[in-house]
Design a protein around this motif. Structure first.
Motif, PDB file in Angstrom:
ATOM      1  N   THR A  23       1.445   6.668  -6.721  1.00  0.00           N
ATOM      2  CA  THR A  23       0.424   7.706  -6.934  1.00  0.00           C
ATOM      3  C   THR A  23       1.049   9.089  -6.803  1.00  0.00           C
ATOM      4  O   THR A  23       0.821   9.979  -7.626  1.00  0.00           O
ATOM      5  N   PRO A  65      10.653   9.613   2.506  1.00  0.00           N
ATOM      6  CA  PRO A  65      10.550   9.153   1.112  1.00  0.00           C
ATOM      7  C   PRO A  65       9.853  10.182   0.216  1.00  0.00           C
ATOM      8  O   PRO A  65      10.189  10.304  -0.958  1.00  0.00           O
ATOM      9  N   SER A  66       8.917  10.917   0.786  1.00  0.00           N
ATOM     10  CA  SER A  66       8.217  11.916  -0.028  1.00  0.00           C
ATOM     11  C   SER A  66       9.189  12.968  -0.554  1.00  0.00           C
ATOM     12  O   SER A  66       9.041  13.467  -1.679  1.00  0.00           O
ATOM     13  N   LEU A 109      12.100   2.630   3.070  1.00  0.00           N
ATOM     14  CA  LEU A 109      11.132   3.468   2.345  1.00  0.00           C
ATOM     15  C   LEU A 109      11.841   4.507   1.488  1.00  0.00           C
ATOM     16  O   LEU A 109      11.376   4.865   0.409  1.00  0.00           O
ATOM     17  N   ASP A 160       0.838  -1.207   0.000  1.00  0.00           N
ATOM     18  CA  ASP A 160       0.000   0.000   0.000  1.00  0.00           C
ATOM     19  C   ASP A 160       0.869   1.252   0.000  1.00  0.00           C
ATOM     20  O   ASP A 160       0.543   2.250  -0.642  1.00  0.00           O
ATOM     21  N   THR A 161       1.966   1.189   0.754  1.00  0.00           N
ATOM     22  CA  THR A 161       2.853   2.350   0.806  1.00  0.00           C
ATOM     23  C   THR A 161       3.525   2.565  -0.542  1.00  0.00           C
ATOM     24  O   THR A 161       3.641   3.688  -1.023  1.00  0.00           O
ATOM     25  N   ALA A 178       1.110   4.059  -2.810  1.00  0.00           N
ATOM     26  CA  ALA A 178       0.919   5.493  -2.508  1.00  0.00           C
ATOM     27  C   ALA A 178       2.097   6.314  -3.040  1.00  0.00           C
ATOM     28  O   ALA A 178       1.910   7.425  -3.549  1.00  0.00           O
ATOM     29  N   LEU A 179       3.305   5.746  -2.951  1.00  0.00           N
ATOM     30  CA  LEU A 179       4.468   6.440  -3.518  1.00  0.00           C
ATOM     31  C   LEU A 179       4.307   6.581  -5.029  1.00  0.00           C
ATOM     32  O   LEU A 179       4.646   7.620  -5.608  1.00  0.00           O
TER      33      LEU A 179
END
Lengths: 434, 434
Positions: free
Chosen positions: A90, A139-140, A171, A83-84, A87-88
């Motif tokens: 996305t 990570p963002s 991550l 899921d993470t 999301a990354l």
């Protein structure tokens, strides 16, 4: 206790000015130490980088071992929660879509004097991305720094990230993989900045270094500026929320704490025209702080640097906002566009009650690398333009030179630059080869 | 003797690399002294500025006397040769016309998820322009720095120019008048940079400082970076001329010397595929040097840093040009566009045999403030964008937040930032006030 200011009270101007002048950075003077490290890396390359890594990150490496391999990156992706990773992905897609629209256009035209001119944008060849280790390893941020470089067309995006005691955040590695970073090295601090700027036997130099870091990294970036380009010197993060009384105090309190929890030096400011709401938000902050895992950091930031500023009317907010020039600005009001139109200085603006700043941290699309510490007065968030440069060009046909050449000769002579004048005059007098 | 390199010979790569690594700046370490001056100006304002002016410019001033009045500016215009003033006006108009086309566009759109986003460009409020005194006091530089600021919409453009022994160059003042600069102060050095950055009792602070200067000014700009924005740190000027044998050697020699005459640390480089032409250019350089008033400076620059590089074919030029990443690039060939298309790194490009670089110094239209010392790899010449900044914005309606909010929550949780997650989750769960 956070600052409690009321724009309607006597002495507000002085208190507000003092508030603006509070320094939130650590103030540690590490320039001398950093200069030594940089010089050492410049002269001794890999050996110096490895020695400082052992000393500062308590981590022994070989030159070859500095590189994080493609297998390690893909392995990290597999070890992360799917899921993470989704999301990354996305986030990457949305950041990419927004930044693709920042690509600048070239210019090429001929004016009435027959002179052709314009400019061409080209990507820089190699960019270095500093990613902090420890608590600030986000990570963002990897995506926010790498995607604009990739969109710009940078051929070689190189990431450095310290591995304290040999440990890397999976991550962060997964984000590097998702972002398509070309090379990753497990080094950090001033020594990593030096390696990127000067190159070593193992790491080819880059042309520009971006990304946040601690005082050592900031000082190193400042010192290598000129040898390479750098982005801004990032300071502690900040948010200013302008909210009327029709918001849920618990939500606005969460927005404030989302900034405060980054760092004890972060800053969260509320401007409101509703005194009861201000009290309710303060109460909700206290209530959230009892439950949040990072309440120690967030609480210190809120108590030390947080502020609630009451104004008679939200019409008074734009002037105050411009003086703060906040990194992040939330306009939690019914007509946010009208308020935005009256504001000049803010890194990123979040419009309306259902647009928390946090959306911009991750998946909105615009960049989250933004000017801090009032630098939104003169600078912008990271963008595709930061990874490109513009060459202007000029093309004077003979008739164009006849039209504008004489003025150039006049000015060259006035400046006492006779070779300048000669260069034009010889062409005007009919020379020019073939 | 200038460097004499032949790309067809063994050992060229090493010799070329050594040539690229030659440092041309003075290398004087003035950081400590500059830090003292800045600190002093920060704490003591006008008094410190006036004391350093008396000490360094041998010129006693009162606070009020720092300001060059409007009458003085207009008086300077009247004292200058009318042809020169007319040429300055021509230059201003042409620079203005080109820079007007650099004004960036705003962006505002809604994507498939219903999320609205974009960016707005706004001018910075106040810009400071450093103009050197002495030999490097060029009225053309006043225009090149001030016009983009004015086009950008900067409300307050402030110029500082040192007056050694009380003397100012009337042409520089005339250019300030032609450019429409709002405030002019007769101060210079690190003390003037400090005054612009921190403000004094007499001089209100600016948001960004641009313009060239000596080692003190460069160090001061570097040190105040963060408090204000700065443009690049300008190094000595350089030109690279790519010319085939069908040019007039006397003209190309003049082009090279137009660069060399700026400063003994300036650099002029010729790349040609014609050995006889190279010899003829060198001979023409020597011949010009016998007649030029600034031959002492130009001759030193040419002998110390000048270079003639012979290549087998001009097809080999682009790779070398990109490694030099010259501030100015002349392509004196029949098909300059084809050559330009293969080059990435150059500040400004001058196309064809009748486009001397000097046209760009004065009246072409594009800016003459350009990246030096190989920094065209990562930076661009001065432009309107340097006097504006971009705020991004994001506007998530409820359906947009439902679409992208969950990914933000996932990433916030993965990063261990629970207040971030809370800020989005509270809105997703139906809170949000009214």
């Amino acid at each position: 206790m956070p600052y409690d200011l009321d724009a309607r009270e006597d002495g507000f101007e002085e208190r507000f000015r003092d508030f603006l002048n509070v320094r939130r950075d650590s103030g540690a003077d590490v320039d001398g130490r950093v200069a030594e490290i940089l010089k050492d890396v410049y002269h001794r390359g890999d050996s110096a980088v490895l020695e400082y890594t052992e000393l500062l990150d308590r981590h022994r490496l070989t030159p070859k071992g500095m590189r994080v391999t493609g297998e390690e990156l893909r392995g990290a992706v597999e070890r992360c929660d799917p899921d993470t990773v989704a999301a990354l992905q996305t986030a990457r897609e949305r950041i990419e879509a927004f930044h693709a629209l920042q690509k600048p256009e070239d210019l090429d035209y001929r004016d009435a004097q027959g002179v052709r001119m314009g400019h061409r944008w080209t990507p820089i060849k190699a960019a270095g991305l500093y990613v902090p280790g420890g608590t600030a390893a986000y990570p963002s941020s990897v995506l926010m720094n790498a995607v604009p470089a990739k969109v710009a067309g940078v051929e070689r995006v190189v990431m450095v990230v310290p591995a304290p005691d040999g440990k890397l955040n999976p991550l962060v590695l997964a984000a590097a993989d998702v972002a398509g970073i070309d090379e990753v090295y497990r080094i950090g601090g001033a020594q990593a900045v030096g390696a990127l700027a000067y190159g070593t036997e193992t790491i080819a130099p880059v042309d520009k270094i971006v990304g946040p870091g601690n005082a050592y990294v900031a000082s190193a970036k400042r010192q290598v500026f000129g040898t390479v380009g750098i982005d801004m010197i990032a300071g502690p993060s900040e948010v200013l929320v302008v909210a009327d009384g029709r918001n849920d105090p618990a939500i606005i309190a969460a927005d404030l704490l989302a900034q405060s929890e980054h760092d004890a030096n972060a800053q969260a400011i509320l401007i409101t025209d509703d005194g009861d709401f201000a009290v309710a938000v303060q109460r909700a902050v206290d209530s959230h702080l009892q439950r949040l895992p990072r309440s120690e950091i967030a609480g210190r930031s809120w108590a030390q640097y947080g502020a609630v500023i009451r104004v008679a009317s939200l019409d008074d907010a734009p002037a105050l906002v411009d003086r703060v020039a906040p990194e992040h600005l939330e306009l939690a009001v019914a007509e946010p566009d009208a308020l935005m139109a009256r504001i000049s200085h803010a890194g990123a603006i979040f419009l309306g009650r259902t647009t928390p700043e946090v959306i911009g941290d991750y998946v909105g699309g615009p960049n989250h690398v933004l000017p801090t510490g009032r630098s939104a007065r003169f600078s912008s968030g990271l963008s595709v333009l930061d990874f490109m440069k513009r060459s202007t060009f000029l093309d004077c046909p003979p008739e164009g030179l006849r039209a504008i050449g004489p003025a150039a000769v006049t000015l060259a002579e006035a400046e006492g630059l006779d070779a300048h004048a000669l260069s034009v005059a010889l062409r005007l007098s009919g020379g020019g080869g073939e």
